[in-house]
Design a protein around this motif. Sequence first.
Motif, PDB file in Angstrom:
ATOM      1  N   ALA A  19       1.067  -1.221  -0.149  1.00  0.00           N
ATOM      2  CA  ALA A  19       0.030  -0.439   0.211  1.00  0.00           C
ATOM      3  C   ALA A  19       0.801   1.137  -0.070  1.00  0.00           C
ATOM      4  N   ALA A  20       1.802   1.339   0.586  1.00  0.00           N
ATOM      5  CA  ALA A  20       2.655   2.349   1.238  1.00  0.00           C
ATOM      6  C   ALA A  20       3.377   2.650  -0.243  1.00  0.00           C
ATOM      7  N   ALA A  21       4.122   1.634  -1.351  1.00  0.00           N
ATOM      8  CA  ALA A  21       4.126   1.972  -2.954  1.00  0.00           C
ATOM      9  C   ALA A  21       3.294   2.141  -3.747  1.00  0.00           C
ATOM     10  N   GLU A  22       2.139   1.861  -3.434  1.00  0.00           N
ATOM     11  CA  GLU A  22       1.488   2.035  -4.522  1.00  0.00           C
ATOM     12  C   GLU A  22       1.566   4.067  -4.008  1.00  0.00           C
ATOM     13  N   THR A  23       0.828   4.228  -2.678  1.00  0.00           N
ATOM     14  CA  THR A  23       0.549   5.395  -2.452  1.00  0.00           C
ATOM     15  C   THR A  23       1.573   6.704  -3.430  1.00  0.00           C
ATOM     16  N   LEU A  24       3.361   6.139  -3.018  1.00  0.00           N
ATOM     17  CA  LEU A  24       4.614   7.114  -3.124  1.00  0.00           C
ATOM     18  C   LEU A  24       4.175   6.553  -5.294  1.00  0.00           C
ATOM     19  N   ASP A  25       3.463   5.955  -5.286  1.00  0.00           N
ATOM     20  CA  ASP A  25       3.803   5.432  -6.908  1.00  0.00           C
ATOM     21  C   ASP A  25       2.832   6.857  -7.332  1.00  0.00           C
ATOM     22  N   GLU A  26       1.624   6.472  -6.692  1.00  0.00           N
ATOM     23  CA  GLU A  26      -0.113   7.900  -7.565  1.00  0.00           C
ATOM     24  C   GLU A  26       0.919   9.022  -7.376  1.00  0.00           C
ATOM     25  N   MET A  27       1.693   9.304  -6.678  1.00  0.00           N
ATOM     26  CA  MET A  27       2.245  10.906  -6.037  1.00  0.00           C
ATOM     27  C   MET A  27       2.988  10.997  -6.518  1.00  0.00           C
ATOM     28  N   ARG A  28       3.967  10.436  -7.543  1.00  0.00           N
ATOM     29  CA  ARG A  28       5.420  10.214  -8.437  1.00  0.00           C
ATOM     30  C   ARG A  28       4.811  10.075 -10.095  1.00  0.00           C
ATOM     31  N   ILE A  32       6.993   4.915  -9.654  1.00  0.00           N
ATOM     32  CA  ILE A  32       8.218   4.763  -9.302  1.00  0.00           C
ATOM     33  C   ILE A  32       8.539   2.729  -9.634  1.00  0.00           C
ATOM     34  N   ASN A  33      10.119   2.002  -9.294  1.00  0.00           N
ATOM     35  CA  ASN A  33       9.848   1.241 -10.027  1.00  0.00           C
ATOM     36  C   ASN A  33      10.148   0.144  -8.608  1.00  0.00           C
ATOM     37  N   VAL A  34       9.101  -0.340  -8.590  1.00  0.00           N
ATOM     38  CA  VAL A  34       8.848  -1.091  -7.100  1.00  0.00           C
ATOM     39  C   VAL A  34       9.605  -2.437  -7.598  1.00  0.00           C
ATOM     40  N   GLU A  36      12.219  -2.598  -8.978  1.00  0.00           N
ATOM     41  CA  GLU A  36      14.089  -2.094  -8.559  1.00  0.00           C
ATOM     42  C   GLU A  36      13.967  -1.476  -7.035  1.00  0.00           C
ATOM     43  N   LEU A  37      13.304  -1.392  -6.526  1.00  0.00           N
ATOM     44  CA  LEU A  37      13.404  -0.631  -5.180  1.00  0.00           C
ATOM     45  C   LEU A  37      13.445  -2.394  -3.965  1.00  0.00           C
ATOM     46  N   ALA A  38      12.562  -2.952  -4.523  1.00  0.00           N
ATOM     47  CA  ALA A  38      12.552  -4.179  -3.882  1.00  0.00           C
ATOM     48  C   ALA A  38      13.753  -5.368  -4.162  1.00  0.00           C
ATOM     49  N   ARG A  39      13.921  -4.923  -5.203  1.00  0.00           N
ATOM     50  CA  ARG A  39      15.947  -5.446  -5.543  1.00  0.00           C
ATOM     51  C   ARG A  39      16.806  -5.086  -4.826  1.00  0.00           C
ATOM     52  N   GLN A  40      17.227  -3.562  -4.862  1.00  0.00           N
ATOM     53  CA  GLN A  40      17.650  -2.800  -3.564  1.00  0.00           C
ATOM     54  C   GLN A  40      17.780  -3.259  -2.813  1.00  0.00           C
ATOM     55  N   GLY A  41      16.414  -2.955  -1.446  1.00  0.00           N
ATOM     56  CA  GLY A  41      15.914  -3.261  -0.364  1.00  0.00           C
ATOM     57  C   GLY A  41      16.458  -4.393   0.024  1.00  0.00           C
ATOM     58  N   LEU A  42      16.069  -5.833  -0.800  1.00  0.00           N
ATOM     59  CA  LEU A  42      16.866  -6.897  -0.457  1.00  0.00           C
ATOM     60  C   LEU A  42      18.352  -7.424  -0.782  1.00  0.00           C
TER      61      LEU A  42
END
Length: 104
Positions: A19-28, A32-34, A36-42
Motif C-alpha cells: 500500500a505504501a509503494a502504491e501511494t508513492l507510485d500515485e504521488m510521483r 516508481i519502479n517497485v 527495483e526498490l525491492a531488489r535494492q532493499g533485499l
Amino acid sequence: MSGAGYNEKVQFRAGAEKAAAETLDEMRLGGINVSELARQGLREMLRRTLSEEDKIRIHRRYAADEIDEDVARVLLGDAIEEIDREQAAFEAAMELDTDDVVQD
C-alpha cells in the motif's frame, strides 16, 4: 533453507508495504519502479545480516569459483576488493624477514 527451491522470482506478503509503494507510485509523476526498490532493499538487508565470518566464507567460496561473481557482489559489494587488499597485505606481512628485528 537451501538454495534449491529458489527461482527468478522472490515473493512475500507485502500488506502495508504494498500500500505504501502504491501511494508513492500515485504521488510521483511517472511512478516508481517497485521491482527495483525491492531488489535494492533485499540486497541491502542481505548485506546487513552477514557476520564478518559469513563475509570471509563467502569470499573464500567466491575465490574458489564456488559462487558466481554476481552473487558474491550482491552479498559483499565493494567488500570484495577490501578483503582482497587485506589478504594481500597480510600475506606480504607474513613474508617480511623478522630475523633482524629486536624487541625490547
